[in-house]
Motif scaffolding. Structure first.
Motif, PDB file in Angstrom:
ATOM      1  N   GLY A 170       1.275  -0.658  -0.242  1.00 24.31           N
ATOM      2  CA  GLY A 170       0.087   0.043  -0.136  1.00 24.31           C
ATOM      3  C   GLY A 170       0.791   1.314  -0.071  1.00 24.31           C
ATOM      4  N   PRO A 171       0.166   2.548  -0.052  1.00 25.90           N
ATOM      5  CA  PRO A 171       0.707   3.517  -0.182  1.00 25.90           C
ATOM      6  C   PRO A 171       2.014   4.047   1.067  1.00 25.90           C
ATOM      7  N   LYS A 172       3.196   4.191   0.722  1.00 25.32           N
ATOM      8  CA  LYS A 172       3.894   4.663   2.019  1.00 25.32           C
ATOM      9  C   LYS A 172       4.037   6.266   2.312  1.00 25.32           C
ATOM     10  N   GLY A 173       4.063   6.961   3.388  1.00 26.56           N
ATOM     11  CA  GLY A 173       4.902   7.909   3.690  1.00 26.56           C
ATOM     12  C   GLY A 173       5.482   8.641   3.080  1.00 26.56           C
ATOM     13  N   GLU A 174       5.909  10.142   3.074  1.00 31.14           N
ATOM     14  CA  GLU A 174       7.347  10.842   2.211  1.00 31.14           C
ATOM     15  C   GLU A 174       8.627   9.759   2.930  1.00 31.14           C
ATOM     16  N   HIS A 175       8.591   9.802   4.282  1.00 26.44           N
ATOM     17  CA  HIS A 175       9.776   8.771   4.671  1.00 26.44           C
ATOM     18  C   HIS A 175       8.831   7.676   5.690  1.00 26.44           C
ATOM     19  N   VAL A 176       9.507   6.623   5.973  1.00 27.86           N
ATOM     20  CA  VAL A 176       9.704   5.862   6.214  1.00 27.86           C
ATOM     21  C   VAL A 176      10.123   5.387   7.317  1.00 27.86           C
ATOM     22  N   ILE A 177       9.861   5.646   8.814  1.00 25.90           N
ATOM     23  CA  ILE A 177      10.737   4.924   9.870  1.00 25.90           C
ATOM     24  C   ILE A 177      10.553   3.676  10.442  1.00 25.90           C
ATOM     25  N   ARG A 178      11.699   3.402  10.186  1.00 23.76           N
ATOM     26  CA  ARG A 178      11.538   1.070  10.382  1.00 23.76           C
ATOM     27  C   ARG A 178      12.418   1.386  12.450  1.00 23.76           C
ATOM     28  N   VAL A 179      11.742   1.096  13.433  1.00 22.24           N
ATOM     29  CA  VAL A 179      12.208   0.674  14.984  1.00 22.24           C
ATOM     30  C   VAL A 179      12.347  -0.335  14.596  1.00 22.24           C
ATOM     31  N   CYS A 180      13.999  -0.831  15.282  1.00 19.66           N
ATOM     32  CA  CYS A 180      14.081  -1.833  15.483  1.00 19.66           C
ATOM     33  C   CYS A 180      13.184  -2.488  16.482  1.00 19.66           C
ATOM     34  N   ALA A 181      13.197  -3.850  16.635  1.00 17.06           N
ATOM     35  CA  ALA A 181      12.690  -4.372  17.758  1.00 17.06           C
ATOM     36  C   ALA A 181      12.973  -6.167  18.043  1.00 17.06           C
ATOM     37  N   SER A 182      14.441  -5.442  17.529  1.00 16.92           N
ATOM     38  CA  SER A 182      14.859  -7.223  17.935  1.00 16.92           C
ATOM     39  C   SER A 182      15.532  -7.051  19.423  1.00 16.92           C
ATOM     40  N   ALA A 183      15.527  -8.221  20.072  1.00 17.47           N
ATOM     41  CA  ALA A 183      16.147  -7.788  21.479  1.00 17.47           C
ATOM     42  C   ALA A 183      17.188  -6.911  21.690  1.00 17.47           C
ATOM     43  N   PRO A 184      18.519  -6.973  20.917  1.00 12.60           N
ATOM     44  CA  PRO A 184      19.410  -6.258  21.529  1.00 12.60           C
ATOM     45  C   PRO A 184      19.434  -4.335  21.167  1.00 12.60           C
TER      46      PRO A 184
END
Length: 162
Positions: free
Chosen positions: A79-93
């Motif tokens: 689906g369409p996304k915003g101009e900037h995609v913010i990805r938050v790392c959800a791994s244990a570290p």
């Protein structure tokens, strides 16, 4: 292969012409599905169901296979996304040293939940399993830029850059 029975999302006719050009350019490569999907994602920002059906028909596959591959990889957008995609790392570290607090600061600053786009279309907020920078956890990635060693207080200054 006959026409797919998926109910498809519609794109502009000029976008489908671009999809067909990408398919034509890459269809003769060995294992062309991923390169075609990557090229469509890169050029258009997301992969519509209509584009998935077009790819399936061109490669002689059932549309469910293309849909399965597209939805398996989190870097493909359906689906369409915003101009900037913010990805938050959800791994244990990243989670242990404070990714949860960073995520809450982002949600509060943007006024959206994970998977949503701000009303102005500027940012889309997502979780990802790893961005490969465990040494600077907690970390986020905005488009291709990584920010590490984050604290919730850093979020306002980072967002102001965009």
């Amino acid at each position: 292969m006959g026409k797919a029975s998926l109910e498809v999302t519609r794109q502009q006719p000029q976008d489908m012409a671009r999809v067909r050009e990408i398919i034509s350019r890459l269809r003769d490569r060995p294992a062309p599905l991923l390169p075609i999907l990557q090229a469509i994602q890169k050029e258009m920002g997301w992969i519509s169901e209509e584009a998935m059906v077009e790819v399936a028909e061109a490669l002689g596959m059932h549309p469910s296979r293309v849909y399965g591959v597209t939805t398996f990889y989190t870097l493909f957008a359906t689906g369409p996304k915003g101009e900037h995609v913010i990805r938050v790392c959800a791994s244990a570290p990243c989670h242990v040293p404070g990714a949860g607090a960073v995520l809450e600061a982002l949600k509060k600053a943007l006024g959206v939940e994970v998977g949503e786009t701000t009303p102005d279309g500027k940012f889309t907020l997502e979780l990802t399993s790893c961005i490969g920078v465990c040494g600077v956890a907690p970390a986020i990635m905005i488009d291709d830029q990584v920010y590490g060693n984050l604290k919730p207080a850093d979020i306002g200054a980072i967002l102001a850059r965009y």
